[in-house]
Motif scaffolding. Structure first.
Motif, mmCIF file in Angstrom:
data_model
loop_
_atom_site.group_PDB
_atom_site.id
_atom_site.type_symbol
_atom_site.label_atom_id
_atom_site.label_comp_id
_atom_site.label_asym_id
_atom_site.label_seq_id
_atom_site.Cartn_x
_atom_site.Cartn_y
_atom_site.Cartn_z
ATOM 1 N N ASN A 377 -5.149 17.672 25.284
ATOM 2 C CA ASN A 377 -5.250 16.955 24.007
ATOM 3 C C ASN A 377 -5.111 15.454 24.256
ATOM 4 O OD1 ASN A 377 -5.465 16.709 21.181
ATOM 5 N ND2 ASN A 377 -3.231 16.642 20.969
ATOM 6 N N TYR A 378 -5.888 14.963 25.214
ATOM 7 C CA TYR A 378 -5.919 13.542 25.565
ATOM 8 C C TYR A 378 -4.557 13.020 26.021
ATOM 9 C CZ TYR A 378 -10.360 13.764 23.067
ATOM 10 O OH TYR A 378 -11.634 14.101 22.647
ATOM 11 N N GLY A 379 -3.753 13.897 26.597
ATOM 12 C CA GLY A 379 -2.469 13.473 27.119
ATOM 13 C C GLY A 379 -1.420 13.183 26.065
ATOM 14 N N ALA A 380 -1.647 13.663 24.845
ATOM 15 C CA ALA A 380 -0.721 13.371 23.750
ATOM 16 C C ALA A 380 0.166 14.565 23.446
ATOM 17 C CB ALA A 380 -1.501 12.985 22.495
ATOM 18 N N PHE A 381 1.469 14.307 23.313
ATOM 19 C CA PHE A 381 2.402 15.333 22.849
ATOM 20 C C PHE A 381 2.467 15.333 21.324
ATOM 21 C CE2 PHE A 381 3.688 14.804 27.226
ATOM 22 C CZ PHE A 381 4.020 16.096 27.617
ATOM 23 N N ARG A 382 2.150 14.184 20.743
ATOM 24 C CA ARG A 382 1.970 14.082 19.297
ATOM 25 C C ARG A 382 0.896 13.044 19.042
ATOM 26 N NH1 ARG A 382 7.116 12.015 20.280
ATOM 27 N NH2 ARG A 382 7.351 9.759 19.920
ATOM 28 N N LYS A 383 0.384 12.989 17.842
ATOM 29 C CA LYS A 383 -0.783 12.176 17.521
ATOM 30 C C LYS A 383 -0.559 10.699 17.852
ATOM 31 C CE LYS A 383 -4.314 11.849 13.933
ATOM 32 N NZ LYS A 383 -4.707 12.267 12.577
ATOM 33 N N TYR A 384 -1.545 10.139 18.578
ATOM 34 C CA TYR A 384 -1.576 8.728 18.954
ATOM 35 C C TYR A 384 -0.419 8.318 19.874
ATOM 36 C CZ TYR A 384 -4.959 8.553 15.140
ATOM 37 O OH TYR A 384 -6.035 8.790 14.318
ATOM 38 N N ASP A 385 0.163 9.298 20.561
ATOM 39 C CA ASP A 385 1.230 9.003 21.521
ATOM 40 C C ASP A 385 0.808 9.618 22.852
ATOM 41 O OD1 ASP A 385 3.541 8.309 22.811
ATOM 42 O OD2 ASP A 385 4.767 9.872 21.869
ATOM 43 N N HIS A 386 0.006 8.876 23.635
ATOM 44 C CA HIS A 386 -0.645 9.407 24.836
ATOM 45 C C HIS A 386 0.179 9.068 26.069
ATOM 46 C CE1 HIS A 386 -4.167 10.219 22.316
ATOM 47 N NE2 HIS A 386 -3.903 9.040 21.756
ATOM 48 N N ARG A 387 0.979 10.005 26.512
ATOM 49 C CA ARG A 387 1.886 9.786 27.637
ATOM 50 C C ARG A 387 1.233 10.086 28.991
ATOM 51 N NH1 ARG A 387 7.233 9.534 25.695
ATOM 52 N NH2 ARG A 387 7.084 8.844 23.527
ATOM 53 N N LEU A 388 0.155 10.893 28.994
ATOM 54 C CA LEU A 388 -0.515 11.317 30.228
ATOM 55 C C LEU A 388 -1.995 10.947 30.165
ATOM 56 C CD1 LEU A 388 0.975 14.936 30.338
ATOM 57 C CD2 LEU A 388 1.823 12.962 31.612
ATOM 58 N N ILE A 389 -2.626 10.860 31.324
ATOM 59 C CA ILE A 389 -4.078 10.707 31.368
ATOM 60 C C ILE A 389 -4.659 12.096 31.158
ATOM 61 C CG2 ILE A 389 -6.075 9.957 32.698
ATOM 62 C CD1 ILE A 389 -4.138 7.726 31.957
ATOM 63 N N GLY A 390 -5.124 12.370 29.950
ATOM 64 C CA GLY A 390 -5.560 13.718 29.623
ATOM 65 C C GLY A 390 -7.050 13.829 29.401
ATOM 66 N N GLN A 391 -7.445 14.900 28.777
ATOM 67 C CA GLN A 391 -8.853 15.190 28.491
ATOM 68 C C GLN A 391 -8.918 16.012 27.215
ATOM 69 O OE1 GLN A 391 -8.904 17.689 32.194
ATOM 70 N NE2 GLN A 391 -10.246 19.024 30.967
ATOM 71 N N ASN A 392 -10.136 16.313 26.787
ATOM 72 C CA ASN A 392 -10.324 17.148 25.602
ATOM 73 C C ASN A 392 -10.641 18.564 26.061
ATOM 74 O OD1 ASN A 392 -10.990 18.387 23.228
ATOM 75 N ND2 ASN A 392 -12.673 17.037 22.690
ATOM 76 N N SER A 393 -9.688 19.445 25.941
ATOM 77 C CA SER A 393 -9.901 20.844 26.329
ATOM 78 C C SER A 393 -9.074 21.728 25.416
ATOM 79 C CB SER A 393 -9.507 21.075 27.791
ATOM 80 O OG SER A 393 -9.748 22.421 28.160
ATOM 81 N N ARG A 394 -9.686 22.160 24.312
ATOM 82 C CA ARG A 394 -8.981 22.967 23.326
ATOM 83 C C ARG A 394 -9.815 24.190 22.969
ATOM 84 N NH1 ARG A 394 -7.897 17.497 19.985
ATOM 85 N NH2 ARG A 394 -10.148 17.707 19.820
ATOM 86 N N LEU A 395 -9.145 25.285 22.732
ATOM 87 C CA LEU A 395 -9.810 26.490 22.223
ATOM 88 C C LEU A 395 -10.009 26.294 20.730
ATOM 89 C CD1 LEU A 395 -10.784 29.430 22.809
ATOM 90 C CD2 LEU A 395 -8.481 30.176 22.175
ATOM 91 N N ASP A 396 -11.274 26.256 20.287
ATOM 92 C CA ASP A 396 -11.484 25.967 18.871
ATOM 93 C C ASP A 396 -11.118 27.171 18.002
ATOM 94 O OD1 ASP A 396 -13.962 27.484 17.881
ATOM 95 O OD2 ASP A 396 -14.775 26.507 19.655
#
Length: 532
Positions: A377-396
């Motif tokens: 979830n783009y490295g976010a543990f909560r919305k607009y708080d990106h602690r990690l270099i993440g990506q978009n990978s979610r089960l819709d």
């Protein structure tokens, strides 16, 4: 044996006690399907409803009913080539007998709350009418004399010709009417909710799948590849690290390691199981080894006791690649609960498949589960708080809703796969030219793939022979990982001889929940005929 659908007393009290609309009949049928009428009970009279699209599965184009029938009357005595019918006994009782191929169903109708759906291509007989019987019949088409087969011998001939000439696809994703309508209902629920990403539908599926895999946590991701790579990232595995991978697997197993900057270290496979040879893993361990990735290929579990001993001795992670092993068990423990984490794919052809791409990680460590969820979830543990270099990978949410529905029938469908696999085992065991897959005593496989090995003769010639007979096959996998062009120069031919031999010999035969016993028997007969 004749099954009886018992009619309750026509009073609100008795209907309430028997929970109208809920099927309590425990018999399973090979041909027909039982659906429940929706009963609205009132002191002003009871209303029964059958919805065409959602319950009986076809648009009704013709309605007729039978009444004033002598007890010794014989009705039916015919088959339909394409017509589907729905039978409801409104009053009294009658016995309905159905036969198709070598299967027979018999049911005594005496409950207006239940309807019996009879598909095309079946011989039907109606008998044992009570004097007060009123039988309602709904039909999918208007009257067409050309659709009838009124002579039983002609029906047997038509059936043999019809089934004998029909191509047998290697895999068919066509669901039953019931599954298709339930899939549409699941998707409709998502559309009505307006929540297409995340939300309670996804959370419910994650909880259900984790519980099914006998593990506390599951995180839905976009596909099986991401399930592997995100887990490796969550463990901190990257450049300079090594992950042990079997030389015989789908390329995704190795590429997932490459995607995090680590190095896949290939190990040859066991000649009997085609799975990671646990005896060779020790030799592949180095100070840089951070994880072992046993792949439960074809739905057969790896010998996990040996892998667990190695993991404990060297302090490395176990990442189960369970992309083909939904529901498989090792010593009565589900795949997905045998390592530190397990990666699943829900690609449509899997035993538990969705209507697109999807995947999940199942694991016991909550902190790692949260990290995987954040990385996807783009490295976010909560919305607009990106602690990690993440990506978009979610089960819709659409896929989660469909998977929740299909998960309820997974064990039943795996059981059918086992029955079809047993037909192959019994029908092909006397052929010395082939080696059959033989489950180990510790394993309860789910037969995602049924692959035979041609040890005397030409695998490709058998493949072409079956194709000429209208029988589809597949090759898992024709080129081993180390000989793929992407790895040119890293390994040489002969580096993993068992994997190379298996890839050159294996031919995968049709086996899915949509294949009939008749189709499997036809495949067996053609293979026996080829060798004899």
């Amino acid at each position: 044996m004749t099954t009886t659908l018992t009619q309750a007393n026509n009073t609100p009290e008795s209907n309430e006690q028997s929970r109208p609309g809920e099927c309590t009949d425990k018999e399973s049928f090979d041909i027909i399907k039982i659906v429940d009428a929706q009963m609205i009970v009132s002191t002003q009279g009871n209303l029964g409803v059958l919805e065409a699209s959602k319950q009986i599965g076809f648009a009704v184009k013709r309605i007729y009913f039978l009444t004033d029938l002598p007890k010794d009357a014989q009705r039916g005595g015919h088959a339909h080539k394409s017509l589907v019918q729905c039978f409801v006994c409104l009053k009294g009782e009658v016995t309905l007998e159905i036969s198709k191929s070598s299967k027979k169903d018999s049911i005594k109708l005496k409950d207006y709350r239940k309807a019996v759906i009879v598909p095309p291509g079946c011989w039907r007989d109606l008998k044992d009418f009570t004097d007060d019987c009123v039988l309602l019949v709904l039909a999918s088409e208007e009257y067409d004399e050309h659709d009838y087969i009124r002579n039983y011998d002609q029906f047997i001939l038509w059936q043999a010709n019809n089934e004998g000439n029909k191509p047998i696809e290697f895999i068919s994703l066509d669901g039953s009417r019931e599954t298709n309508y339930k899939t549409k209902e699941a998707i409709s629920r998502v559309i009505e909710s307006g929540l297409y990403v995340g939300g309670p539908i996804l959370a419910d599926f994650e909880a259900q799948f984790a519980s099914y895999c006998e593990s506390p946590f599951a995180v839905g991701v976009a596909n099986g590849f991401d399930a592997l790579s995100l887990t490796l990232r969550a463990w901190g595995i990257g450049k300079g690290d090594e992950v042990i991978v079997p030389a015989h697997s789908f390329i995704a197993s190795a590429f997932a390691v490459e995607s995090v900057g680590a190095t896949p270290v290939l190990v040859d496979v066991d000649p009997e199981t085609a799975l990671l040879d646990t005896k060779l893993v020790h030799k592949a361990i180095t100070p840089n080894t951070k994880a072992v990735m046993p792949v439960h290929l074809y739905g057969h579990p790896v010998d996990m006791d040996a892998i667990q001993e190695i993991a404990e001795e060297f302090g490395v992670f176990i990442l189960e690649d369970a992309a083909q092993a939904h529901g498989a068990s090792y010593k009565n423990k589900k795949c997905g609960s045998l390592g530190h984490a397990a990666a699943f794919s829900f690609y449509p052809t899997k035993n538990l498949g969705c209507v697109g791409d999807g995947g999940a990680v199942v694991l016991r460590d909550e902190s790692v589960a949260n990290r995987i969820r954040s990385l996807g979830n783009y490295g976010a543990f909560r919305k607009y708080d990106h602690r990690l270099i993440g990506q978009n990978s979610r089960l819709d949410t659409v896929q989660a809703a469909v998977l929740s529905m299909k998960l309820r029938k997974l064990d039943e469908e795996n059981k059918k796969r086992s029955q079809l696999a047993q037909m192959y085992q019994e029908g092909l065991c006397r052929l010395s030219q082939i080696v059959l897959p033989t489950p180990k005593p510790y394993a309860e496989p789910v037969w995602h793939v049924y692959g035979i090995r041609i040890v005397e003769g030409d695998r490709d010639d058998l493949r072409d022979f079956l194709a000429a007979k209208g029988i589809g096959t597949n090759q898992h996998y024709p080129v081993p990982i180390h000989l793929q062009p992407a790895y040119a120069g890293r390994w040489v031919r002969g580096a993993f001889p068992v994997a190379e031999e298996i890839c050159a010999q294996t031919l995968s035969l049709p086996l899915s929940i949509n294949h009939s016993h008749h189709e499997i028997q036809r495949v067996i007969s053609c293979i026996v005929g080829y060798f004899e």
